[in-house]
Structures are given as C-alpha cells and as structure tokens.
Motif scaffolding. Structure first.
Motif, short mmCIF file in Angstrom:
data_model
loop_
_atom_site.label_atom_id
_atom_site.label_comp_id
_atom_site.label_asym_id
_atom_site.label_seq_id
_atom_site.Cartn_x
_atom_site.Cartn_y
_atom_site.Cartn_z
N UNK A 137 101.05 19.92 54.76
CA UNK A 137 101.69 19.38 54.42
C UNK A 137 101.55 18.11 54.77
N UNK A 138 102.94 16.80 54.19
CA UNK A 138 103.16 16.05 54.79
C UNK A 138 103.05 15.53 55.58
N UNK A 139 104.35 16.71 56.91
CA UNK A 139 104.24 16.39 57.95
C UNK A 139 103.17 17.51 58.61
N UNK A 140 102.96 17.60 58.73
CA UNK A 140 101.67 19.18 59.38
C UNK A 140 100.63 17.50 59.00
N UNK A 141 100.35 16.82 58.43
CA UNK A 141 99.43 15.79 58.83
C UNK A 141 100.41 14.72 59.57
N UNK A 142 101.22 14.21 59.48
CA UNK A 142 102.10 13.54 60.41
C UNK A 142 102.14 13.90 61.49
N UNK A 143 101.94 14.99 61.95
CA UNK A 143 102.00 15.41 63.65
C UNK A 143 100.92 15.49 64.09
N UNK A 144 100.29 16.13 63.36
CA UNK A 144 98.77 16.24 63.91
C UNK A 144 98.14 14.96 64.11
N UNK A 145 98.03 13.83 63.35
CA UNK A 145 97.82 12.59 62.75
C UNK A 145 98.60 11.10 64.08
N UNK A 146 99.33 11.42 64.21
CA UNK A 146 100.06 10.74 65.15
C UNK A 146 100.24 11.66 66.83
N UNK A 147 100.08 12.42 66.21
CA UNK A 147 99.90 13.28 68.17
C UNK A 147 99.04 13.10 69.00
N UNK A 148 97.59 12.59 67.79
CA UNK A 148 96.40 12.03 68.64
C UNK A 148 96.91 10.10 69.30
N UNK A 149 98.02 9.73 69.45
CA UNK A 149 98.27 8.51 69.88
C UNK A 149 99.78 8.72 70.97
N UNK A 150 100.81 9.51 70.16
CA UNK A 150 101.73 9.45 70.28
C UNK A 150 102.24 10.60 71.90
N UNK A 151 101.27 10.69 72.53
CA UNK A 151 101.08 11.74 73.48
C UNK A 151 101.27 11.63 75.00
N UNK A 152 100.93 12.02 75.95
CA UNK A 152 100.71 11.57 77.38
C UNK A 152 99.57 12.39 77.32
N UNK A 153 98.75 13.53 76.71
CA UNK A 153 97.49 13.79 76.73
C UNK A 153 96.62 13.19 76.21
N UNK A 154 95.88 12.65 77.84
CA UNK A 154 94.41 11.50 77.07
C UNK A 154 92.98 12.64 77.11
N UNK A 155 92.86 13.25 76.06
CA UNK A 155 91.50 13.86 76.96
C UNK A 155 91.22 13.34 77.49
N UNK A 156 90.34 14.17 78.47
CA UNK A 156 89.59 13.64 79.42
C UNK A 156 87.77 12.99 78.94
N UNK A 157 87.29 13.48 77.69
CA UNK A 157 86.41 12.52 77.28
C UNK A 157 86.44 11.38 77.17
N UNK A 158 87.27 10.92 76.77
CA UNK A 158 88.55 9.56 76.32
C UNK A 158 88.17 8.71 77.62
N UNK A 159 88.79 9.55 78.70
CA UNK A 159 88.32 8.97 79.87
C UNK A 159 87.06 8.53 80.12
N UNK A 160 86.46 10.08 80.32
CA UNK A 160 85.35 9.32 80.04
C UNK A 160 83.92 8.26 79.64
N UNK A 161 84.46 8.70 78.64
CA UNK A 161 83.52 6.80 77.49
C UNK A 161 84.31 5.77 77.82
N UNK A 162 85.02 6.14 78.60
CA UNK A 162 86.33 4.88 78.93
C UNK A 162 85.57 4.23 79.68
#
Lengths: 183, 466
Positions: free
Chosen positions: B24-49
């Motif tokens: 739904x709209x809400x599902x899309x918003x929540x899923x896609x904005x949670x990629x950024x508006x979160x404290x949980x950065x994936x470990x793989x992100x740190x590895x690539x960085x």
C-alpha cells in the motif's frame, strides 16, 4: 500559488481529507462545479487532471524553457563567433575564423544547459518555492500529504466561502474528516 | 473522454510485476524511508564504506604525489601521452551514461520498470562523472591553471580557447552533462525529501530534509508544473546523453591517428557507454538488493531487462569492432592496416585484444539464455567482465593506437606505474564512498514514483462535468 490573504482573515480555510486519489479527483470536480475558485489539492502522487479540475490554466514552464533554449543557443554561438572572429582570431590549419561547423557542439550543449536550468528554475519559482512557512502545515494530519493521504482545501479568501455552508458542503463529499486550518 | 492513466501495466509476457504485490502507500513509505531514517546501518554498509574510504585515501595520496612531483610519476610518455588518465576518464564517463538513459530515455518510452532503479542510477551517474573529471584536470599537469585552459572567461591575457578543437567541446559537453544530471536528480528528489521531512522524528533531521525539500507540499498546481518540468528535462537529457559520448569520441575521431580516425566512433562510443553503464548499474543493484532486501522493488524483471539492454548494446559494440577492422582494411592505408595487425596480432600488447573480445563479446553471450539472465550470481559475474572489458576497450583504442603510429622510430611501449594504478583505484574508492553515503542519506529508490505504480494510484476523470 501565492495567495494574498487579508490580515483580517481568521483562518486559512477548510480542509477535507480523502483516502484515495480517485476520491480527491472526484471531490475536486464537485468543488469546482459548486463555484469555488480559491482551492487547492494536496497529494503524495501526481494525479492527472487534478490541477485542471481545480481550474489551473497556466502553462508557463514550457515557454520559459523555449526562451532559455534560445538564449543558450545565442550565447553559445555568439561566444564562439565573437572570440574566434573578433577578440582572438587564431589561424588553425588555415580554417576560416568563422568555422561554423566546429561551433555546433558547444552551441548545442549551451542550448541544453540553459533550457534545462530554465525548466528546473521556472518550475521552482512558479511554484513559489522555497517557502519556509505555509498555513496548510498547521493541519494536524497534513504531514500525511507527502505520504499516503489526500487533501482538498477551500481557502477562506474564496468569494463563495462561508464557514458553515462550506463545511457542510465539504462534509457531503464523503471525506475522512474536515478540519479548519489556522493561518 | 477517457483519460484513465494506468501506471500498473504488467509485463505483456505475463512474467513478473514491477513491484511485488501486497504493498500500500504506507507500506512503500515505511519500507523505503526506513532504509535511511533508522539507527540500524547494515554491517555490509560499513564494510563497503571501509573499502571505499581506504581507497579514497589512496586517491588523496596519489594526487598529492602527482602534484608534488608532476605527471611524470605516471607512466605517460611520448608517444603515449594520453595513457591511463584518458582511459579512466572515458571509462568513468561511459559508466555515467546509464543513469540518464534510465531516467530520461526509458521515461519517454514509458518503461515503468525504470522507476525503482532510476534514482540510484542517476546518483551513480553524478559520482562517475565526478571521478571522470578528476583525470583530464590532473592530466593537464597544473590543475590550478586548468581554468583558463578549459573555460572561456575574459582573462587579463586576452586569451580565449580554440573552439575548433574537440577537446573544448568535451569540456562543454561534460560540464553540461554534470550540471543537468545534478539538476534532474535534485528535482526528482524534492517530493521524497518532503516525505522524509514529514516522516523524520528527530527535529534536526526534520529540519535538514525540510530545507532540502524547499517547502514542497504536494499541491496539485505544483505537481502539474513539476511533471511538465520533469518531462521536459527528460526530453532535453535524451539528446544530451547521446551528445556527450559522441563528443568524447570526437576527441579521437577528429584526429588522424590510425585506429582513431573512423566515422563509426560516435555511435560505437555511445553504445559502449550504455553497455558499460548498465553493467555498472547491475554491479551496484545486485549487492544493494541483497543488503537492503529490496527484492520487492528491484525484481527479477528489472534485472532481466537490464541484462537484455546489456546484451543488445554489447552486440552493437561488437559491431563497432567489426566496423573498425573493416574500415582499417578498406581504407587501403598502409598505416591503418599495420595498426590493425599490430593491435590484434603482434604489437606491444598481444594479450589486450583477445582479452577484450573475451570480456565484451564472448562472456556476455551467456545473456541470451533466460536461465542465466535470471541468475543473480551469473549476472554479477557477467557485469564484472563487462566492466573490465570496457576498460580494456579504451586501453586498446588509446594505447595500441598511440604506441605504434606512423614512424617506427618513435614507437615506444607504455607501461603504467604504481601511481597510475593507485590513482585509478582511488577514484573507485571515491565512487564507492560517495555512493554509499548517498545510500545512507537519501532515498535510493524514488518513493513517490513507486507509489504511482500502485493500482490505487490509477484515476479516471469523470469526463469534464464542469
């Protein structure tokens, strides 16, 4: 849209919230049909035909882009012509100073550059952005307008606006709720 | 009049939808904005960085050393004066082409599958162009003087650039491309920045996204102008993206160096750029999809379509190779024919041409088979081959042509130094660093455009009752 409110206006207007794009579009048609002119709709997605339903006729972005493109083209060609023929003529392998074929790529690039920035800037300026404050954000649930909900506002400056009659009319469009928006 | 607007067309072959069902709209918003508006950065992100940032430090070190000692620390010599910097420049610029192709050309062709990949492909374009621009600027040797070599401005010496040279066309093409791509990207971001502003919880985060969103409130009139401007920008970017690599190819084709002076160069370079760009989009999309679990948005259909574009443009590139050989032979010029013999068989670099054919011609033929197009691991490996192959292509074009041209007495073999490799690896680091910062801070998938793919975003006008 830059609406000029008189200082005596007690509030911005009334805002109805709808659950779907279709409901908002239908309501917009009805609101325009009832003769309201100072209205606006807010949605998280572009809805085709909505601005037209509210009576928007302005089509200024495209002419600005055309003008930008023409200015860019003249700038590009003019710059090359003036520098290569008058200001600093250089004999490069016996080519004419006015080597118009060689001037086409830069002319083309500047046409695109100016036209593209005219598109972006005219869209932003005509929309009245950046705008740090707008009364619609006072509505409690308005933060959902960028997410999942659909809003239709009739502004208090509308000649047909009447706090009671307009509220009754909006309520007849089956919204989720109708709220009064502070200025 | 029926003005229904359906964005939710399924694949005509009935295969896979553009986004997985059940959102739904809400599902899309929540899923896609949670990629950024979160404290949980994936470990793989740190590895690539970590990898990207370390390589970025290599870039700073090697560029400092280049400035300190001069470009002589690179392997560039006479006759191979262009060498690595120009190979890398063309390679990066080529990669940059897919972003605009996806966001502009596929938009005009109403390819709705572009929606979930256009944003990060555009970001990739910007960062690739940034990496590309480093090379010609440092290749000038004294970058602090490059302003007056490159840009026309009224200077006290009364000098102006020579507008009959493709090199100055290139300056205009690349800088226009960088500016217009940045504008296109930012305009596309505005509604999503407003979503972030409204979804963020921390006041400071709200403020930052709020400033970037410029007070966007989704008004119908705003959307109307927005869509007009966006469509016009797509229309303008389409000839622009085709012109950029055309102009880059003029750097070569306008000269009379054997192996460069061919009319096939512009279309062949543009196809090569799209080819390299799609390979890079696949290289980025596959890990992103796994790290952020984006299987619902970057579906098999996206990967398969990208694989098809890669295959087609790859075949155009191979056609370009065939044309080059034909032109060389048909020219009847001794120099052209000798250059071909040396390039392909017994020049200084006999390994380069077969390696190029392996990477760009033989391996991508796997993509004819549906099973491989739908296998993520195979796709990733093929994309890596293409990335390497497209770098080799520029190596072959630049180095083999320059090292053995008209006069055998002036032939010289080029060999890169460690600083060449460090600088190149450094720009890869810059690219990875910028890309992962982008992924962490901005919506990597266009949220509002994904919303329009939902069935409930489809509206029907009631036919002008007013």
């Amino acid at each position: 849209m830059a609406h000029h409110e008189s200082p005596s206006t007690p509030h911005h207007g009334l805002m109805a919230e709808f659950d779907s794009a279709q409901a908002l579009l239908d309501a917009a048609h009805k609101v325009a049909g009832a003769g309201y002119t100072r209205t606006d709709a807010y949605s998280p997605i572009p809805i085709h035909g909505l601005a037209e339903a509210l009576g928007m006729k302005e089509r200024k972005v495209a002419p600005f882009v055309l003008m930008g493109g023409i200015v860019g083209m003249c700038t590009g060609y003019g710059l090359q012509y003036w520098t290569s023929v008058f200001s600093y003529p250089m004999n490069i392998g016996g080519r004419p100073f006015h080597s118009w074929v060689s001037f086409i790529p830069v002319t083309f690039e500047l046409t695109i550059l100016f036209a593209a920035f005219s598109a972006g800037i005219s869209m932003i300026v005509l929309n009245g952005l950046p705008l740090p404050y707008h009364p619609v954000f006072n509505a409690k649930r308005f933060s959902l307008a960028s997410q999942e909900s659909f809003f239709l506002a009739i502004e208090a400056t509308d000649p047909k606006f009447d706090a009671h009659a307009t509220a009754t009319f909006l309520a007849s469009l089956h919204p989720r709720e109708v709220v009064s928006v502070d200025h | 009049m029926d003005v229904s607007h359906n964005n939710n067309q399924q694949d005509p072959l009935g295969a896979v939808p553009v986004i997985a069902p059940g959102y739904s709209y809400k599902g899309i918003n929540d899923k896609l904005s949670a990629l950024v508006l979160t404290h949980n950065t994936p470990t793989a992100w740190f590895a690539f960085m970590a990898v990207g940032f370390s390589l970025l430090m290599c870039l700073l070190m090697s560029l400092t050393y280049v400035l300190f000692k001069g470009v002589g620390v690179w392997g560039n010599q006479i006759p191979v004066a262009w060498a690595f910097p120009i190979i890398n420049f063309v390679w990066w610029i080529g990669i940059g082409h897919a972003g605009t192709l996806i966001s502009a050309i596929l938009l005009l062709f109403k390819q709705d599958w572009r929606t979930s990949i256009n944003r990060f492909a555009e970001a990739m374009t910007l960062f690739a162009v940034a990496c590309a621009m480093i090379f010609p600027i440092f290749h000038t040797g004294r970058p602090w003087l490059a302003v007056y070599w490159l840009l026309p401005y009224p200077n006290v010496m009364g000098l102006w650039p020579n507008f009959r040279s493709p090199l100055i066309w290139d300056v205009f093409a690349v800088s226009t491309y960088a500016s217009v791509s940045a504008l296109f990207w930012y305009i596309g971001l505005i509604p999503d920045l407003a979503t972030f502003r409204d979804k963020a919880e921390k006041p400071i985060v709200k403020k930052i996204y709020g400033i970037l969103a410029m007070g966007w409130r989704g008004s119908a009139r705003h959307w109307h102008r927005y869509e007009t401007a966006y469509l016009i920008l797509a229309g303008l970017s389409t000839p622009l993206v085709l012109s950029v690599h055309t102009v880059v190819s003029f750097d070569f084709a306008v000269s009379n160096v054997p192996g460069w002076h061919a009319t096939i160069f512009p279309p062949y370079f543009v196809a090569g750029a799209v080819y390299a760009g799609f390979a890079m989009v696949l290289t980025l999309a596959i890990p992103l999809r796994a790290i952020y679990k984006l299987h619902d948005f970057i579906t098999m259909r996206h990967l398969e379509n990208m694989a098809k574009v890669t295959l087609v443009t790859g075949l155009i590139v191979v056609y370009g190779y065939a044309c080059e050989i034909f032109f060389g032979w048909y020219s009847g010029s001794l120099y052209e024919r000798e250059m071909l013999r040396l390039r392909i068989f017994d020049g200084f670099y006999p390994w380069a041409y077969p390696a190029l054919l392996l990477c760009n011609f033989i391996v991508p033929q796997l993509l004819w088979i549906k099973k491989f197009r739908r296998n993520v691991a195979v796709l990733f490996v093929v994309a890596m081959f293409v990335n390497v192959g497209m770098w080799l292509e520029r190596f072959v074009i630049i180095v083999t042509s320059l090292s053995q041209d008209f006069l055998p007495g002036s032939w010289a073999q080029f060999s890169p130094t460690r600083w060449d490799f460090l600088t190149f690896a450094g720009t890869i680091g810059l690219f990875i660093t910028l890309f992962f910062l982008f992924v962490r801070l901005l919506p990597m998938i266009s949220i509002f455009e994904v919303r329009t793919l939902l069935p409930e975003a489809t509206t029907k006008s009631d036919g002008g009752s007013h």
